[in-house]
Motif scaffolding. Structure first.
Motif, PDB file in Angstrom:
ATOM      1  N   ILE A 136       1.697 -19.041  -6.620  1.00  0.00           N
ATOM      2  CA  ILE A 136       0.085 -19.490  -7.098  1.00  0.00           C
ATOM      3  C   ILE A 136      -1.740 -18.951  -5.901  1.00  0.00           C
ATOM      4  O   ILE A 136      -2.546 -18.788  -6.101  1.00  0.00           O
ATOM      5  N   ASP A 137      -1.097 -20.183  -5.046  1.00  0.00           N
ATOM      6  CA  ASP A 137      -1.626 -19.743  -4.126  1.00  0.00           C
ATOM      7  C   ASP A 137      -2.154 -18.439  -3.455  1.00  0.00           C
ATOM      8  O   ASP A 137      -1.620 -18.345  -2.252  1.00  0.00           O
ATOM      9  N   THR A 138      -3.043 -17.917  -3.479  1.00  0.00           N
ATOM     10  CA  THR A 138      -2.611 -16.812  -2.471  1.00  0.00           C
ATOM     11  C   THR A 138      -3.494 -16.710  -1.210  1.00  0.00           C
ATOM     12  O   THR A 138      -3.148 -15.747  -0.559  1.00  0.00           O
ATOM     13  N   ASP A 139      -4.233 -17.591  -1.077  1.00  0.00           N
ATOM     14  CA  ASP A 139      -4.270 -17.800   0.819  1.00  0.00           C
ATOM     15  C   ASP A 139      -3.005 -18.415   1.325  1.00  0.00           C
ATOM     16  O   ASP A 139      -2.658 -17.225   2.462  1.00  0.00           O
ATOM     17  N   ALA A 140      -2.699 -19.300   0.905  1.00  0.00           N
ATOM     18  CA  ALA A 140      -1.744 -19.769   1.282  1.00  0.00           C
ATOM     19  C   ALA A 140       0.112 -18.507   1.054  1.00  0.00           C
ATOM     20  O   ALA A 140       0.557 -18.132   2.168  1.00  0.00           O
ATOM     21  N   ASN A 141      -0.332 -17.719   0.080  1.00  0.00           N
ATOM     22  CA  ASN A 141       0.827 -16.204  -0.042  1.00  0.00           C
ATOM     23  C   ASN A 141       0.500 -15.400   1.342  1.00  0.00           C
ATOM     24  O   ASN A 141       0.949 -15.030   1.733  1.00  0.00           O
ATOM     25  N   ILE A 142      -0.950 -15.168   1.175  1.00  0.00           N
ATOM     26  CA  ILE A 142      -1.203 -14.091   2.052  1.00  0.00           C
ATOM     27  C   ILE A 142      -0.517 -14.476   3.804  1.00  0.00           C
ATOM     28  O   ILE A 142      -0.382 -13.886   4.969  1.00  0.00           O
ATOM     29  N   GLN A 143      -1.002 -15.825   4.290  1.00  0.00           N
ATOM     30  CA  GLN A 143      -0.414 -16.402   5.314  1.00  0.00           C
ATOM     31  C   GLN A 143       0.297 -16.340   5.817  1.00  0.00           C
ATOM     32  O   GLN A 143       0.771 -15.670   6.571  1.00  0.00           O
ATOM     33  N   ALA A 144       1.543 -16.783   4.468  1.00  0.00           N
ATOM     34  CA  ALA A 144       2.960 -16.234   5.146  1.00  0.00           C
ATOM     35  C   ALA A 144       3.163 -14.906   4.883  1.00  0.00           C
ATOM     36  O   ALA A 144       3.800 -14.864   6.047  1.00  0.00           O
ATOM     37  N   LEU A 145       2.844 -14.088   4.457  1.00  0.00           N
ATOM     38  CA  LEU A 145       3.281 -12.927   4.664  1.00  0.00           C
ATOM     39  C   LEU A 145       2.936 -12.517   5.749  1.00  0.00           C
ATOM     40  O   LEU A 145       3.418 -11.557   6.565  1.00  0.00           O
ATOM     41  N   GLN A 146       1.805 -12.797   6.475  1.00  0.00           N
ATOM     42  CA  GLN A 146       1.221 -11.980   7.443  1.00  0.00           C
ATOM     43  C   GLN A 146       2.097 -12.885   8.172  1.00  0.00           C
ATOM     44  O   GLN A 146       2.351 -12.065   9.683  1.00  0.00           O
ATOM     45  N   GLU A 147       2.059 -14.193   8.391  1.00  0.00           N
ATOM     46  CA  GLU A 147       3.586 -14.591   9.766  1.00  0.00           C
ATOM     47  C   GLU A 147       4.630 -13.652   9.587  1.00  0.00           C
ATOM     48  O   GLU A 147       5.667 -14.117  10.626  1.00  0.00           O
ATOM     49  N   VAL A 148       5.298 -13.273   8.530  1.00  0.00           N
ATOM     50  CA  VAL A 148       6.122 -12.561   8.341  1.00  0.00           C
ATOM     51  C   VAL A 148       6.822 -11.147   8.430  1.00  0.00           C
ATOM     52  O   VAL A 148       8.057 -10.328   8.240  1.00  0.00           O
TER      53      VAL A 148
END
Lengths: 136, 412
Positions: free
Chosen positions: B382-394
């Protein structure tokens, strides 16, 4: 963080495990129809455990994983006739504690494994059985 | 046929493996297993995926693959056939072509299905008839659309012309025109012929010419606006049916109209020819046996699943690219599927779009990864920021993002 695995992912994992045959001893499962994209109807076998009345028999079962699986237990039915406590005289498995106390972490393998465990339980292991190969 | 390594579990806990060929019958397998397990074939019972295998079945019928395990149970005295329930599902839809994919010829022969007379085209699409179409399809209306008829006719003629062997094709198309049924079917038939084309036979020039043909483009567009029709065609292609059967996620893919439209995009089609050639080279280089192309088969399936969902980004410039990448990765995982993938590429087109993923995307990450984000949310991240960061990284790969998120979650 708890992750709730959706139905399709769960069933795909179970499908793969079934194909690789990594399941519990004496149990196999696979899709009834290879093109069942809803992953609903499964065909399973249990090999009768040695040293019991079920020895040398291969039991065929059908498991139906509904929309609510794995939040709700599937329905389980024997196609091969069997005389055992959790199964009624029409082949429906309705007395198995795994199904009665269902938990979303249980799998089809859990069910098959526990059915096989029932076969070696003292109350069932010597029960007289219908002729081999008869079906419901 | 291909060689596979199958494990056998014997009831008392013993295990052994055999190298088998997929065209062997179960009886052959039992004979081969006798030496290892010591039971005569008559007393062996082989169980795979919940079924007792019958002596006359062929391994390929049950889609046995390398690394899979069968259970071997010693039966009682030799008897009549072991009791078995239910037919082998899906086996009847197998085409022999599936196992023997890499036809490396580039002769124009396969293109006859495309340009051929109407009857031939239809032949390329087994089982397809008006009855085979799903209800609700606007087929009749399309047939009666004069523009469409004209287009079909012109297309048929245009296609037939370069074909020395099919001089009558154009005429056939024309005469059928008035009847609303025959002519459009011919057009459809040529699509079917395309579907049946062996992968190696995809002729780049031919495809190029076809794609540049305005008639074809128009038809493609019509097709893309009518996803049911495309789906009906694909579903009638046995190769595709098989693929769907092996991979339930394919269905989801086909249910996405946006994606289908994307597949029919002429520019994308053009890329196929190149991609197809690349695939051939690739396959030659790999020599079939190298599993290094992707994860295991399971990982492959997962990849397709998530990528397929991820690909649904509405107005994204290239929503299909990620998904196709996923498919390429997933399907590439084993040689048998690789052959299928190649056939699909040849047949369906569009699949080659993996190569298009490089297009630069300048939108903000929230927008770019919106579907992936939604998916992660659904899974409980549910942590959108963390999700975006992770998605960007990969680079938008949901699976990889989950791995990252989980690693981080554990680290905290």
């Amino acid at each position: 963080m708890a992750v709730v695995v959706p139905r399709s992912f769960r069933l795909l994992a179970e499908l793969e495990k079934g194909q690789k045959g990594e399941g519990a001893e004496g149990c196999t499962w696979g899709l009834e129809r290879a093109d069942d994209i809803t992953l609903t109807t499964w065909t399973c076998t249990i090999f009768g455990p040695p040293g019991t009345a079920y020895e040398n028999r291969i039991y065929n079962l059908t498991i139906i994983c509904g929309e609510q699986y794995p939040d709700r237990p599937p329905t389980v039915r024997f196609n091969t006739q069997i005389n055992i406590s959790p199964v009624d005289r029409h082949g429906a498995v309705n007395g198995l504690s795994t199904l009665q106390n269902w938990n979303r972490n249980y799998t089809m393998e859990t069910i098959l494994e526990n059915l096989r465990r029932e076969m070696v339980s003292p109350q069932n292991r010597r029960l007289p059985q219908p002729p081999e190969g008869t079906t419901y | 046929m291909s060689e596979i390594e199958v494990k056998f579990k014997v009831s008392r806990g013993d295990e052994f493996s055999l190298t088998l060929k997929t065209d062997m019958t179960i009886r052959d397998v039992k004979t081969a297993a006798e030496e290892k397990c010591g039971f005569p074939p008559d007393q062996q019972r082989l169980i795979y995926k919940g079924r007792i295998l019958k002596d006359n079945d062929v391994l390929a019928d049950h889609k046995v693959e390398s690394g899979h395990t069968m259970h071997l149970v010693k039966g009682p005295a030799p008897q009549a056939a072991a009791p078995t329930d239910g037919p082998a599902g899906g086996a009847s839809t197998m085409t022999p072509a599936a196992g023997t994919a890499p036809a490396t010829t580039t002769t124009p022969a396969p293109t006859t299905g495309m340009g051929g007379a109407p009857g031939m085209g239809m032949g390329g699409m087994p089982g397809m008839g008006m009855g085979g179409m799903e209800g609700g399809m606007d087929f009749g209306a399309m047939m009666n659309n004069p523009q469409m008829q004209q287009m079909m006719q012109q297309m048929m003629q245009g296609m037939a012309n370069p074909q020395a062997g099919a001089p009558g094709a154009g005429g056939g198309g024309t005469t059928g025109g008035g009847q609303g049924g025959a002519n459009p079917m011919a057009g459809m038939g040529s699509m079917g012929g395309m579907g049946g084309m062996p992968p190696g036979g995809l002729n780049p020039e031919m495809l190029q010419a076809m794609v540049n043909n305005p008639m074809v483009q128009q038809m493609m567009q019509q097709m893309s606006q009518n996803p049911e029709m495309l789906r009906a065609i694909l579903q009638n292609n046995p190769m595709f049916t098989q693929m769907t059967a092996q991979n339930p996620m394919m269905q989801q893919m086909m249910d996405n109209p946006q994606l289908l439209a994307q597949m029919m995009n002429p520019q994308n089609l053009q890329a196929i020819a190149q991609m197809d050639q690349a695939m051939q080279t690739l396959q030659r280089n790999i020599q079939g046996g190298n599993p290094a192309l992707g994860g295991g088969p399971g990982a492959g399936a997962g990849g397709v699943g998530t990528a397929a969902v991820g690909g649904q980004g509405g107005g994204a410039p290239n929503p299909a690219a990620g998904m196709m990448g996923g498919m390429g990765g997933g399907m590439g995982a084993d040689p048998a599927n690789m052959a299928l993938l190649q056939q699909l590429m040849g047949g369906m087109g569009g699949a080659g779009m993996a190569g298009l993923g490089a297009a630069a995307d300048t939108r903000p990450p929230e927008e770019r990864f919106s579907t992936q984000l939604a998916q992660l949310q659904e899974m409980g991240f549910i942590d959108t920021d963390a999700n975006i960061q992770a998605l960007q990284e990969v680079g938008g790969d949901v699976n990889a993002a989950i791995t990252r998120l989980l690693e981080r979650g554990l680290g905290n």
